[in-house]
Write a protein that holds these residues in place. Structure first.
Motif, PDB file in Angstrom:
ATOM      1  N   VAL A  43       0.876  -1.172   0.000  1.00 15.39           N
ATOM      2  CA  VAL A  43       0.000   0.000   0.000  1.00 15.39           C
ATOM      3  C   VAL A  43       0.909   1.216   0.000  1.00 15.39           C
ATOM      4  N   GLY A  44       0.934   1.910  -1.122  1.00 15.38           N
ATOM      5  CA  GLY A  44       1.869   3.015  -1.275  1.00 15.38           C
ATOM      6  C   GLY A  44       1.206   4.343  -1.550  1.00 15.38           C
ATOM      7  N   CYS A  45       1.979   5.395  -1.324  1.00 15.43           N
ATOM      8  CA  CYS A  45       1.583   6.757  -1.656  1.00 15.43           C
ATOM      9  C   CYS A  45       2.843   7.609  -1.639  1.00 15.43           C
ATOM     10  N   GLY A  46       3.026   8.417  -2.657  1.00 14.34           N
ATOM     11  CA  GLY A  46       4.201   9.264  -2.754  1.00 14.34           C
ATOM     12  C   GLY A  46       4.217  10.410  -1.761  1.00 14.34           C
ATOM     13  N   ASN A  47       3.081  10.709  -1.160  1.00 13.91           N
ATOM     14  CA  ASN A  47       2.992  11.749  -0.149  1.00 13.91           C
ATOM     15  C   ASN A  47       3.001  11.057   1.206  1.00 13.91           C
TER      16      ASN A  47
END
Length: 98
Positions: A43-47
């Motif tokens: 589960v990723g997010c650049g922020n």
């Protein structure tokens, strides 16, 4: 190494992370440190602020974030993986590997 997904799925996940969206990617992954687990959901997010806040609702700790290759993400296994995917309405990602 990710097994059981297409290159397109991986590219789509990476683009979503770069665009600061919460993105889910489940694939086969066997690691002796996690007996009984045959999949992982990233589960990723650049922020990072968004990712940290998202993780808090599930009791995920900031220090569990993997920062490899510029795609910050949580690695979900076992009960965490199942419960979170169920809550997010994404059990289909896990069921395809059962």
């Amino acid at each position: 190494m990710a097994f059981g997904i297409t290159r397109e799925e991986l590219v789509e996940w990476k683009l979503s992370v770069q665009n600061e969206k919460i993105a889910f990617l489940t694939h086969y992954w066997i690691d002796e440190r996690f007996p009984g687990c045959k999949t992982v959901t990233k589960v990723g997010c650049g922020n990072l602020s968004i990712l940290i806040e998202w993780g808090k609702q599930y009791g995920l700790k900031e220090e569990w974030i993997d920062h490899k290759e510029g795609y910050p993400h949580f690695d979900l296994f076992g009960k965490y993986e199942y419960d979170i995917l169920k809550n997010e309405g994404l059990l289909d990602q896990l069921k395809r590997f059962q």
